[in-house]
Design an enzyme around this catalytic site. Sequence first.
Site, PDB file in Angstrom:
ATOM      1  N   ASP A 449      20.111   8.879 -36.460  1.00  0.00           N
ATOM      2  CA  ASP A 449      19.380   8.027 -35.534  1.00  0.00           C
ATOM      3  C   ASP A 449      19.262   6.602 -36.073  1.00  0.00           C
ATOM      4  O   ASP A 449      19.015   6.397 -37.267  1.00  0.00           O
ATOM      5  CB  ASP A 449      17.984   8.622 -35.317  1.00  0.00           C
ATOM      6  CG  ASP A 449      17.115   7.746 -34.446  1.00  0.00           C
ATOM      7  OD1 ASP A 449      17.413   7.656 -33.250  1.00  0.00           O
ATOM      8  OD2 ASP A 449      16.143   7.150 -34.967  1.00  0.00           O
ATOM      9  N   GLU A 490      24.338   6.915 -34.421  1.00  0.00           N
ATOM     10  CA  GLU A 490      23.914   6.102 -33.290  1.00  0.00           C
ATOM     11  C   GLU A 490      23.936   4.649 -33.752  1.00  0.00           C
ATOM     12  O   GLU A 490      23.012   4.173 -34.407  1.00  0.00           O
ATOM     13  CB  GLU A 490      22.503   6.478 -32.827  1.00  0.00           C
ATOM     14  CG  GLU A 490      22.051   5.650 -31.632  1.00  0.00           C
ATOM     15  CD  GLU A 490      20.538   5.477 -31.527  1.00  0.00           C
ATOM     16  OE1 GLU A 490      20.059   5.162 -30.433  1.00  0.00           O
ATOM     17  OE2 GLU A 490      19.845   5.640 -32.558  1.00  0.00           O
TER      18      GLU A 490
END
Length: 852
Positions: A449, A490
């Site tokens: 993330d 990401e």
Amino acid sequence: MKHLYSAALLLLVSLAAHAVPLTFRVDMSQQTVAAAGVHVAGNFQAAAGFGTDWNPATTLLTDPDNDRIYEVTVDVPAGTYLYKFVNGNGWSGAELPSASCGVDDGGGNVNRQVALPTSALRLPAVPFGGCPTLVTFRVNMRGQTVAPGGVHVMGNFQTLAGYASNWNPAAIALTDYNNDDIYEAQVALPAPGRFLYRFVNGSAAAAAETVPATCGLDDGTGAGTLARVYNATAATNTAPAVCFGSCQTCGPTLDAFATHWWNDAVFYEVFVRSFYDSNGDGKGDFAGLTQKLDYLNDGNPATTTDLGVTGLWLMPMMESPSYHGYDITDYKATEADYGTMAEFETFLAAAHQRGIKVILDLVFNHTSDQHPWFTQSASAASSPYRDWYRWSSTNPGGLGWYPRNGSYYYGYFWSGMPDLDWRNPQMKAAMWDATRFWLRKGVDGYRLDAVKYLVETGTTVENAPETLDVLREFRDSVRVVSPNAFTIGEVWTSTAQAVPYVVDQRLDACFEFDLAAALVSSLNAGSPATVRAQLAATDASYPRLQYGTFLSNHDQNRVLGLLGGDMARMKQAAALYLTMPGVPFVYYGEEVGLLGTGADEDKRKPMQWTAGTNAGFSTGTPWRALNANYAQYNVATEQADPSSLLNHYKKLIGLRNAQPALRRGYYLPLTSSAAGSLLSYARVYNQEAVVVVSNLSSAAVTGATLALPLSTLSAGTYQVTELYSGQSAGSVTLDAQGGFGSWAVSLPALSANQTWVLRLTSPATAARAAQAGLGVQLYPNPAAHAVRLALSGAPAGAAQVQVYDGQGRRLRTVDFQGPQHTFDTSTWADGVYFLRVQAGRAVGVQRLVVTH
């Protein structure tokens, strides 16, 4: 992770110990120098002590010898920096160099770029607003074992390029950007010239190649050593790729790239809280997810009721005080709302039994402010955890700084998510330990993330060079425990800025946000131009196939809403991204038409299973209100409708699973006589090919022709089948270059928003298929503990399978009855096997990979 706001910050730790000299030089001989002088601005300035980045007035260049060459030396850490020169001290005097020697930020602004090594670099003087002579050196390392120190180039041009000395074997590193064995580096020189050079497999002179006499010249060092020679005569020059130690030109080939197990996978992104509630508390859980695994993939290739996905990405499932889980309080514990560790382990085992890989969301950038690490860090300046986070005794100002116990801490996203300081070795070691914890439990990798925010440098809060260094360490840590683990990041940014996260032993892949946006944009515009251009750019930029494709995710408005609720476009979007190169990810509920826009919670609403109470998600009150469309768009209703979106997804995923060319094939664009309407491309793997033709316009297209200049396919006439409908589509003849021109597919008109998936079957393949008459499927493949064998086209009665190893030695023979048989492969050694199955006179052969 949703980006709540941008942050500006000052770096409080000194980087002087890691800094190296970098000299900027610009030729102002053709310019009238402004009264304010000449400056340079870029993202290096804060690290060099000039306060803030991109300030056109603080970094002054001087011309002490009046030769019209202005220069300045700064001390900054090694890394990649963007910059431009300014005639004066305001942006109105900034240069705009050509894109041929700079990096376009996507808005028409071009900045210069420099990759600073760990030693001093004096850049060549470039004309203000102009370009130096650029030379790209390339070497093919296929067949070589690349040294741990990497591949370098050295030559008599290095001092001209600003390096300390010529023939330095360690100063200029080459990189294999797209995993095709071609290592390259671009060097800026002040003028054209004739240059001598050699490649080095490592970083020592002794590891330099021996250049054969047929293509070598004396290097002038007095040792009688031969070097390669290149005449750079243009502004931009690319030396031919040569084989290391050879005179042979060895350019990249279309099919020279590595693939991995994740290239065979179709992933499904799951928010556990919203998938299925097993105990009536209104929140999804591990037990509920386990109960619904047969919907995702029942492990039996002969059935058609499951979706067919072969990988799961679980959004955060570690202990957290928030509904979303992106603020973790314990990296080694499960979220209590979802169940116990034992229930997670039961789920993981059940997924693996069905051939489903599982990757976890990993939040590296920050923790919860309730994490014990942070509470101890905040307790006192003397705490051993103090430097695990970023603290200041005074308020530095700007966004992202929050007060706590008389000091200020930094959190990019929110006060409840304090940023970790990745320069702290103790924190880093604790995080590596946490990642290995889950790998030892058997998870198959991680989705990282907000990974571009890990390390801040000055006011640069994303894409800092130190972040890439952290990821290289992360990869090493992961590989120690799980050599085949998959890591995908990401990196929510442009393609150009995402690619560095995938090369040079960092992450395996990144999500391709530009491609997702281009696909939606083209569908809404009814024109393939945008997605065609981005698909080509994506394929050219990444290591081949190593990026994640998707339509929308948990941070974005759901794709059905983005496409205006148009079901025809929705089906076309699925047909495209599930046949494109890359690793596809389906966001849970996308396959049945979940809607969601606005607040994040509304993009993550409960799954719609039935038209009944609470959409079949829970017997209690769901944690978030359901979509109003659940009575129409749900699994049960769409299962019964052959033309539903759900059955469309099943069909497409089944085609991808069955066709190696759609999973591992390289990409080739096709040209069309109806280019304004049609997007067309080929996927080629070995001697198999699938051609995709999609009509994005609002009108049917009739009689369009397709052309392919070349491929690695053999010449001959290929039979064509439209895989989605099963129709025969005639044939196409390939020439000696593996291409064709003006091919009109033998099918009726291609309707608006319709897509053909055309399989080209070579004469040899067709003959083998006719002779065998037996379809053999192995599932899962790769396998770890068990594999199911399923036959189609087999006569009733006994069948026999013979197992061979990769050297062709027969290892075992097994007799069985019926169309299915299960093998226990838990004791088989890792490797490649071939299974030859005979039922009556019909014979089939399949390849099986076993990896534990």
